[in-house]
Structures are given as C-alpha cells and as structure tokens.
Design a protein around this motif. Structure first.
Motif, PDB file in Angstrom:
ATOM      1  N   GLY A   1       0.792  -1.224   0.000  1.00 28.33           N
ATOM      2  CA  GLY A   1       0.000   0.000   0.000  1.00 28.33           C
ATOM      3  C   GLY A   1       0.822   1.271   0.000  1.00 28.33           C
ATOM      4  O   GLY A   1       0.289   2.374  -0.153  1.00 28.33           O
ATOM      5  N   LYS A   2       2.139   1.142   0.160  1.00 30.63           N
ATOM      6  CA  LYS A   2       2.992   2.334   0.148  1.00 30.63           C
ATOM      7  C   LYS A   2       3.294   2.740  -1.291  1.00 30.63           C
ATOM      8  O   LYS A   2       3.554   1.892  -2.147  1.00 30.63           O
ATOM      9  N   VAL A   3       3.282   4.046  -1.549  1.00 26.97           N
ATOM     10  CA  VAL A   3       3.621   4.560  -2.865  1.00 26.97           C
ATOM     11  C   VAL A   3       5.101   4.933  -2.871  1.00 26.97           C
ATOM     12  O   VAL A   3       5.565   5.720  -2.038  1.00 26.97           O
ATOM     13  N   LEU A   4       5.830   4.346  -3.811  1.00 30.75           N
ATOM     14  CA  LEU A   4       7.270   4.574  -3.923  1.00 30.75           C
ATOM     15  C   LEU A   4       7.544   5.575  -5.046  1.00 30.75           C
ATOM     16  O   LEU A   4       7.021   5.433  -6.150  1.00 30.75           O
ATOM     17  N   ILE A   5       8.362   6.562  -4.733  1.00 30.43           N
ATOM     18  CA  ILE A   5       8.750   7.563  -5.735  1.00 30.43           C
ATOM     19  C   ILE A   5      10.114   7.188  -6.279  1.00 30.43           C
ATOM     20  O   ILE A   5      11.108   7.162  -5.543  1.00 30.43           O
ATOM     21  N   HIS A   6      10.178   6.893  -7.574  1.00 34.94           N
ATOM     22  CA  HIS A   6      11.450   6.659  -8.248  1.00 34.94           C
ATOM     23  C   HIS A   6      11.942   8.029  -8.703  1.00 34.94           C
ATOM     24  O   HIS A   6      11.747   8.435  -9.846  1.00 34.94           O
ATOM     25  N   LEU A   7      12.578   8.742  -7.773  1.00 38.00           N
ATOM     26  CA  LEU A   7      13.002  10.114  -8.014  1.00 38.00           C
ATOM     27  C   LEU A   7      14.220  10.109  -8.932  1.00 38.00           C
ATOM     28  O   LEU A   7      15.218   9.439  -8.652  1.00 38.00           O
ATOM     29  N   GLY A   8      14.143  10.875 -10.018  1.00 40.71           N
ATOM     30  CA  GLY A   8      15.199  10.856 -11.017  1.00 40.71           C
ATOM     31  C   GLY A   8      16.253  11.921 -10.847  1.00 40.71           C
ATOM     32  O   GLY A   8      17.147  12.048 -11.688  1.00 40.71           O
ATOM     33  N   SER A   9      16.180  12.709  -9.766  1.00 44.62           N
ATOM     34  CA  SER A   9      17.163  13.767  -9.498  1.00 44.62           C
ATOM     35  C   SER A   9      17.647  13.622  -8.062  1.00 44.62           C
ATOM     36  O   SER A   9      16.864  13.291  -7.169  1.00 44.62           O
ATOM     37  N   PRO A  10      18.929  13.898  -7.816  1.00 44.89           N
ATOM     38  CA  PRO A  10      19.460  13.688  -6.461  1.00 44.89           C
ATOM     39  C   PRO A  10      19.017  14.762  -5.482  1.00 44.89           C
ATOM     40  O   PRO A  10      18.863  15.922  -5.847  1.00 44.89           O
ATOM     41  N   ASP A  11      18.809  14.339  -4.250  1.00 51.37           N
ATOM     42  CA  ASP A  11      18.584  15.274  -3.146  1.00 51.37           C
ATOM     43  C   ASP A  11      19.955  15.696  -2.633  1.00 51.37           C
ATOM     44  O   ASP A  11      20.772  14.862  -2.265  1.00 51.37           O
ATOM     45  N   LEU A  12      20.197  17.001  -2.604  1.00 48.80           N
ATOM     46  CA  LEU A  12      21.509  17.517  -2.205  1.00 48.80           C
ATOM     47  C   LEU A  12      21.573  17.860  -0.733  1.00 48.80           C
ATOM     48  O   LEU A  12      22.510  18.520  -0.290  1.00 48.80           O
ATOM     49  N   GLY A  13      20.558  17.436   0.024  1.00 44.87           N
ATOM     50  CA  GLY A  13      20.480  17.842   1.414  1.00 44.87           C
ATOM     51  C   GLY A  13      19.532  19.008   1.605  1.00 44.87           C
ATOM     52  O   GLY A  13      19.301  19.466   2.722  1.00 44.87           O
ATOM     53  N   GLN A  14      18.945  19.485   0.491  1.00 43.36           N
ATOM     54  CA  GLN A  14      18.046  20.639   0.568  1.00 43.36           C
ATOM     55  C   GLN A  14      16.603  20.240   0.859  1.00 43.36           C
ATOM     56  O   GLN A  14      15.742  21.089   1.016  1.00 43.36           O
ATOM     57  N   GLY A  15      16.330  18.935   0.911  1.00 40.39           N
ATOM     58  CA  GLY A  15      14.998  18.481   1.264  1.00 40.39           C
ATOM     59  C   GLY A  15      14.107  18.163   0.086  1.00 40.39           C
ATOM     60  O   GLY A  15      12.883  18.126   0.214  1.00 40.39           O
ATOM     61  N   LEU A  16      14.696  17.893  -1.098  1.00 35.54           N
ATOM     62  CA  LEU A  16      13.891  17.569  -2.272  1.00 35.54           C
ATOM     63  C   LEU A  16      13.035  16.330  -2.044  1.00 35.54           C
ATOM     64  O   LEU A  16      11.850  16.315  -2.378  1.00 35.54           O
ATOM     65  N   ALA A  17      13.640  15.284  -1.484  1.00 35.39           N
ATOM     66  CA  ALA A  17      12.900  14.040  -1.273  1.00 35.39           C
ATOM     67  C   ALA A  17      11.682  14.269  -0.382  1.00 35.39           C
ATOM     68  O   ALA A  17      10.578  13.782  -0.667  1.00 35.39           O
ATOM     69  N   MET A  18      11.854  15.027   0.689  1.00 33.27           N
ATOM     70  CA  MET A  18      10.734  15.310   1.584  1.00 33.27           C
ATOM     71  C   MET A  18       9.648  16.111   0.864  1.00 33.27           C
ATOM     72  O   MET A  18       8.452  15.836   1.006  1.00 33.27           O
ATOM     73  N   ALA A  19      10.058  17.084   0.065  1.00 34.93           N
ATOM     74  CA  ALA A  19       9.078  17.926  -0.632  1.00 34.93           C
ATOM     75  C   ALA A  19       8.248  17.112  -1.621  1.00 34.93           C
ATOM     76  O   ALA A  19       7.020  17.256  -1.678  1.00 34.93           O
ATOM     77  N   VAL A  20       8.909  16.237  -2.392  1.00 38.26           N
ATOM     78  CA  VAL A  20       8.137  15.462  -3.382  1.00 38.26           C
ATOM     79  C   VAL A  20       7.282  14.403  -2.703  1.00 38.26           C
ATOM     80  O   VAL A  20       6.221  14.037  -3.232  1.00 38.26           O
ATOM     81  N   GLU A  21       7.714  13.915  -1.561  1.00 36.56           N
ATOM     82  CA  GLU A  21       6.860  12.988  -0.807  1.00 36.56           C
ATOM     83  C   GLU A  21       5.588  13.693  -0.353  1.00 36.56           C
ATOM     84  O   GLU A  21       4.478  13.145  -0.440  1.00 36.56           O
ATOM     85  N   GLN A  22       5.731  14.933   0.117  1.00 36.82           N
ATOM     86  CA  GLN A  22       4.550  15.686   0.553  1.00 36.82           C
ATOM     87  C   GLN A  22       3.623  16.006  -0.620  1.00 36.82           C
ATOM     88  O   GLN A  22       2.397  15.913  -0.496  1.00 36.82           O
ATOM     89  N   ILE A  23       4.205  16.392  -1.747  1.00 38.75           N
ATOM     90  CA  ILE A  23       3.401  16.707  -2.933  1.00 38.75           C
ATOM     91  C   ILE A  23       2.647  15.477  -3.413  1.00 38.75           C
ATOM     92  O   ILE A  23       1.443  15.535  -3.728  1.00 38.75           O
ATOM     93  N   THR A  24       3.339  14.340  -3.462  1.00 38.09           N
ATOM     94  CA  THR A  24       2.700  13.107  -3.929  1.00 38.09           C
ATOM     95  C   THR A  24       1.612  12.651  -2.962  1.00 38.09           C
ATOM     96  O   THR A  24       0.533  12.206  -3.376  1.00 38.09           O
ATOM     97  N   ALA A  25       1.882  12.746  -1.672  1.00 34.46           N
ATOM     98  CA  ALA A  25       0.869  12.380  -0.673  1.00 34.46           C
ATOM     99  C   ALA A  25      -0.377  13.240  -0.838  1.00 34.46           C
ATOM    100  O   ALA A  25      -1.513  12.743  -0.761  1.00 34.46           O
ATOM    101  N   GLU A  26      -0.180  14.527  -1.077  1.00 39.47           N
ATOM    102  CA  GLU A  26      -1.321  15.433  -1.282  1.00 39.47           C
ATOM    103  C   GLU A  26      -2.087  15.062  -2.547  1.00 39.47           C
ATOM    104  O   GLU A  26      -3.319  15.020  -2.552  1.00 39.47           O
TER     105      GLU A  26
END
Length: 573
Positions: free
Chosen positions: A283-308
């Motif tokens: 039931g978990k949605v996995l994001i195959h993110l194609g750009s690296p997170d540089l420590g700026q929080g990209l992964a967290m931001a796209v997780e929030q956007i996708t959850a919304e």
C-alpha cells in the motif's frame, strides 16, 4: 572574491568493475545521469553498462555540477578490473574544484531628478580561471540580473568571461546573481543618496510590475506583485531595526536590498524532468526520483506533494535512492527549479496512477472504470460502498502486475512570449523575488562589522515544507554573510589559500542574534500547488544589504567584497 562552496563532504567516488563488463560508480554529484554518459564515453562502453548511484550528498551548493572523480575512479576500476575509491583532501578540493566567479563590474546608472531610472550601462569582467566550466552560463544569468528588479528603459551590458592562471570557477549557488545584485543594489542606494531620496522610496518608484518587460524582453507574470509587498515589509523592519539602541563605542547602520533570482536552465536548453510512481503491494507509494537530493529536502518535498495528490498520509509515501539502473532521468538538481519540476511531474504521475488503478479495478469488479471513484486510498463504487486500494494491489500481484506511472515535466518557455534573439540559455522567464534587511554595528577602532539583526523576506509561491523553506532561507543567509564579510580565496606568496585555517567560513557565533523570516505566498500559476524556487535567492541580496548598512553606519560606500576590518579601517582613516 573567489568563493569556495564550503561543503562538508569533499568530492568523492567509488567504482567497482564487474565480471560482466559493467561498472558501478557511487558518486557525490548533482547530475548522476550526466556522469553516466561521461563515464561511458571515457571508457568507450555502452551507456547501459554503466550504473551510477547517488549517495546522500554532504552539501553541493552548485559546486558538484562539474563531473570530477567519477570518471577517474571509473577509469581506475576499468584499468585494474577491480575497485577504486578516491576522496579529495580539502586542499585538493580548494585547488582543483570550481569556485564562485570573481567579477569586476563597471556600472553606470542614470535617473531623473524624481528618481525615475532612465539608463544602465555596465561592463563585466568575469574570472573563470584556467577552464571555462559553466562560465558562459553563469555570465548569462549575471547579465540578465544586472538590472535587478527595476524598470530601466535603456540598457547596455557587455559581459566578458576571461581565462586566467587561477583555479577554475564554475557553478555555485546564485549562479552569477550574487555578483550582479551586489552591484545594482549598491548603485540604487548610491543613487537615492545622490538625489536625496529614501532607499525604499526610490525602489518603489522603479520596481517592475506585472505585465512589464525586463530589459531582456521577458514579460513578468503575476508573482511580480511580491515586489511592492517585499518593500512594505522591508520598510517595517527597517523602522524597527533603526530604533534599536546602539552599543557603546559602536556605529550602527541599517540597509536593505531587493533581489530577483531566475529559475530554470534558460531558453533553448533542454530542461525535462522525468519521475516514476509505484504503488507497492503493502500500500505504500514509492517515488522513483530521477534527481538527487543535495540535502536541501527535495525528497521530503516530493513525498509531501505526492501524498497530497493521492490523498494519502505522508507516512505512506517514500522516495527511493537514485540509481541510474532503474530510475528515470530527472535531470540535474540545480537552478532553483527541482521542487517545481519534480512536483509538477509527480502531480501528473499521480493522476495517471489513479487512472491506471481505476482501469484495473474496473476489470476486476467487472464494471466500467468511469463508474468508480478513487479517494484517499479507497475505491468508491457506484452504490457508495468502498474497497481499500491494497485489495486490488494484491489481486494484480497475483497476475504479476505492478501498478506504476511515469511523467515528464518540461520547463515552460512559450515561444510566443519568449524572446528568440538571445544566445542559448537566455532568457530566463520565471523569477523568485525577495528582500533582506540588515542592521550592523561597526567598531571604528577595530574595523569589525557585526550583523546584529537580520530579516529575510521571500515569496516562495506556496510553502510545501515549512522546515525545508526556513532551512533554505537561513542557510542562504549564512552563505551570503560569508560572501559579504569573510570569505575569499587569496593567493599569498605564489600559494593559493587551500584550507579552512585561512579561508574563513561564518560559524553559528557569527550569525545575527536577532533573526526573522517573513515568508510570502503568492502562487506561481505553473507551479505544483503554486510553489516555486527558494534554493538560491536567500543568498543573493545578503551582501548588498550588509554593504548598504555599513554605508549607513560609517558614511563610506564599500565597493569590494569581503568587507574586512582592514578595508573598513582604511575607509575610516
């Protein structure tokens, strides 16, 4: 000055040669897919035989856009048919990796007696060191932002990228904009003084408005309404800061600066970002993110956007580490655009995922898909009864079907509104806007400058992650204070400064005791839920705000960075 990115983790890479004639490379990089192509070309291998993994990066700030050790480790591993690991020492990082471009800007600004700007003439010499790197691209943004946020009808700008016998310069946070804004915002304050106007008043009379053209021909969209609001907020802050009591023996001053920071890679540069979603069996949605997170929080931001977008709890969405073997190409992480690009792609991918789910659910339930509705992890049937998505995922898994979707977002450069007569990479059509206010105290005996109070005012379009936005702003301000007061890579006795012993970075003790963020939300119509970039602009107006405050304190205009005690004492004497 020549500025080192100052990341905690130096350049590093690990390469492993496989018995099947493939190579796997781990690298601290902003563009793993570009690294993959470069490695394949260097070793004359098919791209598919090269696998690049991006580890969690200990800081980049633009400095890891240039490919470096990944090619060398790959070459070594190929040569010995084994494993090679390289890590730059701090000295090697100082000497051999890109810095912010030093720039000399000769700037002339014309205005009528009422403060209306009439003309700008500028000539820029930008030191790119021994190699071009991103020099021409940095020069493009420096050129575009030399007029700042202002309406100037007559503009003549010439920017020269110059090779010198120096360590190379390349990409760094702000990408030319910090240099241009130090010039334009210092000149605007100088013009205000020359004709007897308040610094905020002269800016208010000249800021660009919605629908007006920048000198590049770009028409500003609705987010330009942030500019007068930024000035209103800045005026309120300046009034408060000016009322602060001055410490004994010190001279106090308050200054401000506006900023306009471009987003995107620029017109006629391919700028596509592809990302994938997978609804896993649990039931978990996995994001195959194609750009690296540089420590700026990209992964967290796209997780929030996708959850919304999917109406799911944040805990049910997870971003996976980047691996070129099975991730789509999301393009380089840079240019204040990754939340914008990946967010838009994943909103579209979420809609595709839902439609894919409904199509399969219709087949399983033997009803037309348009008779079913998806909402918050459940399928709603026509009679109002609901079934959890996980039940359908289990049924699909029995037939070896994985529910997936993929989407590509391309940065918008509408041909009808994007000037086509400029060099490749110009112009940029979307901008972030902000203002910053600094209060300083200058010790006239020692020449030291202490920033006691600071306020950062920024329009972010829409806050996706409050902590992420605040972290980006505060980190950008800290970087900007280093640029303003401390950092420069000097050459002493034919030896370049090559350690943090002599290259001074600001520490937590050097940051203002009083600090405030003022976050504006004026939605960017093309952004995910209205969001736009915040990664670079907090750095941009910091140095000119400090310089304007120093001028307000001691009555002398600083024209060269950093503002060291030696330079201040020279002015006072």
């Amino acid at each position: 000055p020549r500025i080192h990115p100052g990341y905690m983790e130096p350049e590093t890479s690990l390469a492993v040669w496989g018995d099947d004639q493939t190579i796997t490379v781990w690298v601290s990089s902003q563009h793993p897919f570009t690294d993959q192509e470069f490695i394949a070309a260097a070793l004359d291998l098919p791209v598919g035989n090269v696998r690049v993994k991006s580890g969690v990066i200990g800081g980049a700030f633009g400095g890891k856009e240039d490919s470096s050790l990944s090619i060398l480790t790959a070459l070594g591993a190929w040569a010995i048919k084994g494993t090679v690991r390289l890590v730059n020492t701090r000295r090697e990082s100082f000497i051999a990796h890109p810095k912010r471009h030093p720039a000399q800007i000769h700037y002339k600004l014309g205005a009528r007696s009422d403060g209306t700007f009439t003309a700008l003439q500028a000539k820029v010499y930008m030191d790119t060191g021994a190699y071009a790197s991103y020099g021409p691209a940095v020069a493009a943004i420096l050129t575009e932002t030399l007029a700042g946020s202002y309406r100037i009808p007559n503009v003549q700008v010439e920017t020269l990228v110059v090779y010198t016998n120096s360590p190379l310069s390349g990409a760094m946070r702000g990408f030319g904009s910090p240099q241009s804004h130090f010039a334009v915002e210092s000149m605007v304050d100088s013009m205000a003084e020359e004709i007897g106007m308040d610094p905020v008043q002269i800016r208010r009379a000249n800021i660009l408005k919605v629908g007006e053209k920048m000198f590049t021909g770009v028409i500003l969209n609705e987010t330009a309404t942030a500019l007068p609001i930024c000035l209103d907020k800045a005026q309120d802050v300046m009034d408060r800061f000016q009322a602060v009591e001055v410490s004994p023996g010190k001279k106090a001053g308050v200054g401000m600066a506006l900023a306009a920071q471009s987003m995107g890679l620029g017109a006629n540069v391919p700028d596509d970002s592809t990302h994938r979603l997978e609804w896993s069996l649990g039931g978990k949605v996995l994001i195959h993110l194609g750009s690296p997170d540089l420590g700026q929080g990209l992964a967290m931001a796209v997780e929030q956007i996708t959850a919304e977008a999917l109406g799911l709890p944040y805990s049910q969405v997870e971003s996976l580490p980047l691996d070129t073997l099975d991730r789509p190409n999301g393009n380089t992480t840079c240019a204040s655009r990754m939340t914008y690009m990946a967010g838009n792609a994943l909103i579209d991918a979420s809609e595709k995922l839902i439609q894919n789910l409904l199509a399969h659910a219709g087949e399983i339930l033997e009803v037309p898909a348009d008779k079913l509705v998806y909402k918050e992890g459940e399928i709603i049937k026509e009679d109002g009864s609901t079934l959890p998505v996980v039940e359908f995922l289990g049924r699909l898994a029995e037939d070896s079907i994985t529910l997936m979707s993929e989407s590509t977002f391309s940065f918008p450069y509408p041909e009808e509104t994007t000037p086509q007569d400029l060099p490749i990479g110009m112009p940029h059509v979307l901008y972030c806007f902000g203002a910053q206010v600094a209060r300083v105290e200058v010790d006239p005996d020692l020449g030291t400058v202490e920033v006691t109070h600071f306020a950062a005012i920024h329009d972010v379009g829409k806050v996706i992650s409050q902590s992420g936005v605040e972290g980006q702003i505060e980190g950008g301000v800290a970087t900007g204070l280093g640029y303003a007061l401390y950092e420069t890579m000097l050459k002493k006795d034919d030896q370049w400064v090559d350690s943090f012993t002599e290259y001074l970075l600001p520490t937590s003790k050097d940051l203002p005791n009083h600090y405030e963020n003022i976050i504006l939300e004026i939605p960017e119509a093309s952004g995910p839920y209205g969001a736009k970039g915040i990664g670079e602009i907090p750095l941009v107006p910091t140095a000119p705000a400090v310089a304007n405050a120093v001028k307000n304190a001691i009555g002398v205009r600083v024209k060269k960075l950093p503002i060291t005690p030696e330079r201040v004492l020279g002015f006072i004497d």
